[in-house]
Enzyme design. Structure first.
Site, PDB file in Angstrom:
ATOM      1  N   TYR A  40      45.580 -78.553 -25.120  1.00  0.00           N
ATOM      2  CA  TYR A  40      46.351 -78.315 -26.335  1.00  0.00           C
ATOM      3  C   TYR A  40      45.636 -78.993 -27.501  1.00  0.00           C
ATOM      4  O   TYR A  40      44.432 -79.232 -27.433  1.00  0.00           O
ATOM      5  CB  TYR A  40      47.798 -78.809 -26.102  1.00  0.00           C
ATOM      6  CG  TYR A  40      48.762 -78.217 -27.084  1.00  0.00           C
ATOM      7  CD1 TYR A  40      48.841 -76.825 -27.241  1.00  0.00           C
ATOM      8  CD2 TYR A  40      49.552 -79.023 -27.888  1.00  0.00           C
ATOM      9  CE1 TYR A  40      49.687 -76.272 -28.177  1.00  0.00           C
ATOM     10  CE2 TYR A  40      50.408 -78.466 -28.812  1.00  0.00           C
ATOM     11  CZ  TYR A  40      50.472 -77.097 -28.963  1.00  0.00           C
ATOM     12  OH  TYR A  40      51.295 -76.549 -29.890  1.00  0.00           O
ATOM     13  N   LYS A  95      57.560 -56.037  -8.459  1.00  0.00           N
ATOM     14  CA  LYS A  95      56.235 -55.455  -8.763  1.00  0.00           C
ATOM     15  C   LYS A  95      55.262 -56.586  -9.091  1.00  0.00           C
ATOM     16  O   LYS A  95      54.094 -56.537  -8.711  1.00  0.00           O
ATOM     17  CB  LYS A  95      56.328 -54.474  -9.939  1.00  0.00           C
ATOM     18  CG  LYS A  95      57.172 -53.236  -9.650  1.00  0.00           C
ATOM     19  CD  LYS A  95      56.380 -52.124  -8.980  1.00  0.00           C
ATOM     20  CE  LYS A  95      57.318 -50.997  -8.567  1.00  0.00           C
ATOM     21  NZ  LYS A  95      56.693 -49.914  -7.830  1.00  0.00           N
ATOM     22  N   GLU A 137      57.200 -48.843 -15.828  1.00  0.00           N
ATOM     23  CA  GLU A 137      57.898 -48.711 -14.553  1.00  0.00           C
ATOM     24  C   GLU A 137      59.329 -48.223 -14.756  1.00  0.00           C
ATOM     25  O   GLU A 137      60.034 -48.678 -15.666  1.00  0.00           O
ATOM     26  CB  GLU A 137      57.930 -50.080 -13.854  1.00  0.00           C
ATOM     27  CG  GLU A 137      58.391 -50.054 -12.416  1.00  0.00           C
ATOM     28  CD  GLU A 137      57.409 -49.370 -11.471  1.00  0.00           C
ATOM     29  OE1 GLU A 137      56.202 -49.632 -11.576  1.00  0.00           O
ATOM     30  OE2 GLU A 137      57.868 -48.558 -10.646  1.00  0.00           O
ATOM     31  N   ASP A 138      59.738 -47.306 -13.897  1.00  0.00           N
ATOM     32  CA  ASP A 138      61.142 -46.896 -13.786  1.00  0.00           C
ATOM     33  C   ASP A 138      61.774 -46.526 -15.134  1.00  0.00           C
ATOM     34  O   ASP A 138      62.881 -46.990 -15.480  1.00  0.00           O
ATOM     35  CB  ASP A 138      61.944 -47.980 -13.042  1.00  0.00           C
ATOM     36  CG  ASP A 138      61.540 -48.055 -11.565  1.00  0.00           C
ATOM     37  OD1 ASP A 138      60.655 -47.273 -11.164  1.00  0.00           O
ATOM     38  OD2 ASP A 138      62.098 -48.871 -10.827  1.00  0.00           O
ATOM     39  N   ASP A 163      55.265 -44.908 -11.731  1.00  0.00           N
ATOM     40  CA  ASP A 163      56.037 -43.902 -10.986  1.00  0.00           C
ATOM     41  C   ASP A 163      55.366 -42.534 -11.072  1.00  0.00           C
ATOM     42  O   ASP A 163      55.492 -41.715 -10.171  1.00  0.00           O
ATOM     43  CB  ASP A 163      57.467 -43.830 -11.502  1.00  0.00           C
ATOM     44  CG  ASP A 163      58.158 -45.152 -11.281  1.00  0.00           C
ATOM     45  OD1 ASP A 163      58.525 -45.443 -10.143  1.00  0.00           O
ATOM     46  OD2 ASP A 163      58.269 -45.917 -12.268  1.00  0.00           O
ATOM     47  N   ALA A 196      62.333 -33.341 -10.610  1.00  0.00           N
ATOM     48  CA  ALA A 196      61.467 -32.820 -11.677  1.00  0.00           C
ATOM     49  C   ALA A 196      61.324 -33.900 -12.730  1.00  0.00           C
ATOM     50  O   ALA A 196      61.200 -33.631 -13.914  1.00  0.00           O
ATOM     51  CB  ALA A 196      62.076 -31.555 -12.265  1.00  0.00           C
ATOM     52  N   ALA A 198      59.735 -38.033 -13.691  1.00  0.00           N
ATOM     53  CA  ALA A 198      58.427 -38.613 -13.960  1.00  0.00           C
ATOM     54  C   ALA A 198      57.524 -38.522 -12.732  1.00  0.00           C
ATOM     55  O   ALA A 198      56.374 -38.058 -12.809  1.00  0.00           O
ATOM     56  CB  ALA A 198      58.619 -40.072 -14.367  1.00  0.00           C
ATOM     57  N   ALA A 199      58.032 -38.964 -11.579  1.00  0.00           N
ATOM     58  CA  ALA A 199      57.197 -39.002 -10.378  1.00  0.00           C
ATOM     59  C   ALA A 199      56.839 -37.584  -9.932  1.00  0.00           C
ATOM     60  O   ALA A 199      55.669 -37.265  -9.684  1.00  0.00           O
ATOM     61  CB  ALA A 199      57.931 -39.745  -9.265  1.00  0.00           C
ATOM     62  N   ASN A 287      63.778 -43.773  -3.154  1.00  0.00           N
ATOM     63  CA  ASN A 287      64.046 -45.159  -2.753  1.00  0.00           C
ATOM     64  C   ASN A 287      65.421 -45.596  -3.247  1.00  0.00           C
ATOM     65  O   ASN A 287      65.834 -45.154  -4.310  1.00  0.00           O
ATOM     66  CB  ASN A 287      62.987 -46.090  -3.358  1.00  0.00           C
ATOM     67  CG  ASN A 287      61.665 -46.002  -2.623  1.00  0.00           C
ATOM     68  OD1 ASN A 287      61.644 -45.954  -1.405  1.00  0.00           O
ATOM     69  ND2 ASN A 287      60.576 -45.962  -3.377  1.00  0.00           N
ATOM     70  N   ASN A 319      54.114 -46.291  -4.038  1.00  0.00           N
ATOM     71  CA  ASN A 319      53.083 -46.663  -5.010  1.00  0.00           C
ATOM     72  C   ASN A 319      52.594 -48.111  -4.873  1.00  0.00           C
ATOM     73  O   ASN A 319      51.635 -48.494  -5.537  1.00  0.00           O
ATOM     74  CB  ASN A 319      53.502 -46.334  -6.442  1.00  0.00           C
ATOM     75  CG  ASN A 319      54.883 -46.846  -6.766  1.00  0.00           C
ATOM     76  OD1 ASN A 319      55.322 -47.844  -6.206  1.00  0.00           O
ATOM     77  ND2 ASN A 319      55.568 -46.170  -7.677  1.00  0.00           N
TER      78      ASN A 319
END
Ligand SMILES: NC(=O)C1=CN([C@@H]2O[C@H](COP(=O)(O)OP(=O)(O)OC[C@H]3O[C@@H](n4cnc5c(N)ncnc54)[C@H](OP(=O)(O)O)[C@@H]3O)[C@@H](O)[C@H]2O)C=CC1
Ligand SMILES: CC(=O)C(=O)O
Ligand SMILES: [Mg+2]
Length: 762
Positions: A40, A95, A137-138, A163, A196, A198-199, A287, A319
């Site tokens: 520092y 994750k 994510e998600d 995803d 239908a 994102a994944a 999932n 994934n």
């Protein structure tokens, strides 16, 4: 495990001993005033000024290059839907944990409280200078598409919506392999995509890039088949709209070759599976619960090639196999993007790795006898240590070839070694041990079961399938404590102090007396001894009523060792038993002997200790490289203590030429392979990584292992008794639950090994 006990266990796992799954730790010295003046003010100003001159220096002086943000707004959390930013945090921390354990990347979770696309993008852009990469994510579709597209355009660090692309990469690799097994071509197969979002959209795009024909694809969303004549379709849905005049999943599944589920649980019925073509490929990836239960699907058709997103069945298409390794490769060359070339390279690396012979340690880790490319193994397992050395280099190379790498790699062999070293310090060996135990669990008697920690450990080993516990101790106390921890399984409880147990006690006393009557033991003595739980437990093992024994939690080590030696005794050919500790250290697992028994072993005893330690190391799946430690190096001192170690080495070289062992050697030379190579190139250890240390006496071994444990916070398993006739293991006084669980796994594996040797001898 029942759903309810999994629920409870998951909640306790997340809450205890401290809430959450990750924390931040410093990587630099910080103990002195001088250190703080560097860390520092005033020292910290220097890197600030360097970075102000040239922004790229931020990679040189800060953690940015290894820091990835895991960012969500909680709108499509697993298959749980829009549960909000706070509720998504456990998944995002998860994750982060996976980033760390699989690729040594620091993943920081960030949950944003907004559904507004512009606000989301602006926020990520504002915080982007902190990070080396952004893992989205998600986030639900269609917002996820625009968010990712714009961030990729506007940022110069890799951005990937996991995803979409993580899932696409893994499922494409698995699909290519499954098609090969089914002997079908991607250009010919009829594919049904449920979901239908994102994944699903990204996966389908990638399958198309590998040859899937648009006219063979039917995609469904929550309203049914996405037909071209449906109104108000988003542009992504329109991209996959079908000409076929069908509406339902049931209709779509007739004669389909492939089902890809990226939607919600339990929407596929056995009848639908039965209507599919021969050798149907079914990836039910929702999932936590798939589109059809694994067991149900497998019992419906024998010719199915089935995968789910879960870890508890074969073929986990998830994934987790992708994002850690893809970002590792991208970060290591400072890629500005994760582009199509990098994704394709990852698919090929994963698909090809599946066809390579699987290392034994992966078989052991998953409790498999022989994993082989085939219906139950279409994609590598996440704990496969080869992933880190295969996928990141492929991704990095593709980044370089496609011109997005800012820091190309020049020495690939060195890079591979660095990648492997990144995983040196995880708990692989413990996992390996547990999984090995689970392949053939044994009956373990816990001689001090009326202690809470012992019961907690017994509950874990039972639920994990590591062992079948037998609880020995005061029955009333045991039952009371079991209630306290909701341990309601039907386990055998034995109280050797009560009359209920008289028959067994007499039987054991008789056996004991028979064996010791010429050593001054009377039948009355023998009966009295059987009230002592260590004697009783040892007799249980001797008589085959239990396979292994765990004791020592509440008593000093020597008082427990004594009855064990008296009753169980040494294995044939062993003159003295010894004890080894396995330490989980920064440089990987290390075996240390003799940490607990022999105060001043002779040179021959020392050699025997080394030989027994070598055998035990192999039990953990590790090829031992042994240094015989001393204060001297290879004859540099004529003192008796140094000579003793030198003589032990000579004995080992003569009688056990297959063991890689040398010395006498000082500990710094033993642990520094370059130093050893430069000064003692003739040594059998030169250029090798030593993983086993044999100490000249008990003082040095015991002091060292305890120092390591306390100073470095190294995890330790042991002391593990070597050379006993039966699998008996003694805990350190007051051992923690985790230590007890680990020692139980050691006892079970020890029993398995002894059983194997016995069978081989017949
Ligand atoms: N195994 C793995 O690695 C991964 C698995 N997944 C799983 O995929 C699923 C979707 O995730 P994601 O794409 O991120 O989420 P999104 O919210 O972006 O998409 C969900 C999609 O599921 C559709 N859907 C909902 N109900 C049905 C139904 N009854 N039949 C068919 N489709 C339906 C939705 O339809 P509509 O458009 O009409 O709303 C939407 O298109 C989740 O279960 C997630 O856990 C995701 C990523 C990785
Ligand atoms: C695995 C994952 O990312 C999901 O189910 O959303
Ligand atoms: Mg996800």
């Amino acid at each position: 495990m029942s759903k309810e006990s999994r629920r409870r266990e998951a909640l306790v796992y997340h809450a205890k001993p401290q809430p959450g799954k990750i924390k931040i730790v410093p990587t630099k010295r910080y103990s002195t005033q001088r250190d703080l003046a560097l860390a520092y003010s005033p020292g910290v100003a220097e890197p600030c000024l360097e970075i102000a001159k040239n922004k790229d220096n931020v990679y040189k002086y800060t953690a940015k290059g290894n820091l990835v943000a895991v960012i969500t707004n909680g709108t499509a959390v697993l298959g749980l839907g829009d549960i909000g930013p706070e509720a998504s945090k456990p998944v995002m921390e998860g994750k982060g944990l996976l980033f760390k354990i699989f690729a040594d990347i620091d993943g920081m979770d960030i949950e944003l409280d907004t559904k507004d696309i512009d606000k989301f993008i602006e926020t990520v852009k504002t915080i982007a200078p902190t990070f080396g990469g952004i893992n989205l994510e998600d986030i639900k579709a269609p917002e996820a598409f625009e968010i990712e597209r714009r961030l990729k355009e506007e940022l110069d660090i890799p951005v990937m919506h996991d995803d979409q692309h993580g899932t696409a990469i893994i499922s494409a690799a698995a699909l290519l392999n499954a098609l090969e097994i089914a002997e079908k071509k991607i250009e010919d197969v009829k594919i049904v995509i449920s979901g239908a979002g994102a994944a699903a959209v990204s996966c389908t795009r990638l399958y198309k890039a590998f040859g899937a024909m648009p006219e063979n694809i039917v995609m469904l969303d929550s309203k049914g088949v996405i037909r071209k004549d449906r109104e108000n379709l988003s542009k992504e849905k329109l991209e996959f709209a079908s000409d076929r005049k069908i509406d339902t999943l049931e209709e779509a599944m007739v004669n389909a070759d492939v089902f890809i589920g990226l939607s919600i649980a339990d929407i596929v019925s056995p009848a639908m599976l039965n209507s599919m073509a021969d050798n149907p490929i079914v990836f039910a990836m929702a999932n936590p619960d798939p589109e059809i239960d694994y067991e149900l699907a497998m019992s419906t058709r024998k010719d199915i090639i089935m995968a789910t997103g879960r870890s508890d069945h074969p073929n986990q298409v998830n994934n987790v196999l992708g994002f850690p390794f893809i970002f590792r490769g991208a970060l290591d060359v400072r890629a500005t993007k994760i582009n199509e070339e990098m994704k394709m390279a990852a698919v090929k690396a994963l698909a090809e790795l599946t066809k390579e012979p699987v290392p034994e340690q992966v078989n052991i880790a998953y409790g498999e006898t022989r994993l082989n490319f085939g219906r139950d193994y279409i994609i590598p397992k996440p704990f496969d240590p080869r992933l880190i050395a295969s996928v990141p280099p492929a991704v990095a190379k593709a980044a370089m070839d496609s011109g997005v790498a800012k820091e190309p790699i020049e020495d690939w062999a060195k890079y591979e070694e660095e990648l492997l070293q990144r995983l040196g310090n995880d708990n692989k060996i413990v996992r390996l041990l547990h999984n090995r135990a689970k392949t053939n669990p044994k009956k373990v008697v816990f001689a001090e079961a009326d202690h809470l920690d012992i019961l907690k450990a017994a509950q874990i080993v039972l639920e994990e399938g590591i062992a079948e516990p037998i609880l020995l101790g005061d029955k009333e106390t045991i039952l009371e404590l079991m209630k306290e921890i909701d341990f309601d399984a039907d386990v055998l409880i034995i109280d050797n102090k009560t009359n209920e147990c008289n028959e067994k006690k007499n039987q054991y006393a008789k056996k004991y007396w028979e064996a010791r009557k010429r050593h001054g033991v009377t039948f009355y003595d023998a009966q009295k001894k059987m009230r002592d739980r260590n004697y009783f437990a040892a007799m249980m093992v001797n008589e085959g009523d239990a396979d292994c024994l765990i004791s020592g939690y509440s008593r000093a080590y020597p008082t427990v060792v004594r009855p064990m030696l008296e009753l169980i005794g040494k294995a044939s050919g062993v003159s003295k038993v010894a004890a080894m500790n396995l330490m989980i250290t920064e440089r990987g697992p290390m075996f240390l002997s003799d940490t607990s028994i022999n105060i001043e072993p002779t040179s021959k005893e020392l050699a025997k200790i080394a030989q027994m330690t070598a055998t035990a190391a192999k039990m953990f799946g590790i090829e031992p490289v042994i240094a015989m430690l001393s204060y001297a190096n290879f004859g540099s001192s004529r003192d008796d203590r140094a000579n003793k170690v030198g003589d032990a080495v000579a004995y080992l070289h003569r009688h056990y030429p297959d063991i890689t062992v040398d010395g006498e050697v000082q500990s710094d030379f033993a642990l520094n392979k370059e130093l050893l190579q430069s000064q003692f190139p003739f040594s059998k250890l030169a250029g090798k990584k030593v993983n086993t240390l044999i100490f000249p006496n008990l003082d040095s071994a015991n002091i060292t292992y305890k120092l390591m444990k306390e100073l470095n916070q190294s995890d330790s398993i042991g002391p593990i008794l070597l050379g006993m006739n039966k699998p008996v293991h003694i805990l350190q006084l007051g051992a923690g639950v985790e230590e007890i669980v680990n020692m139980t796994a050691v006892a079970v594996v020890d029993a398995q090994e002894k059983e194997k040797r016995q069978k081989a001898a017949l």
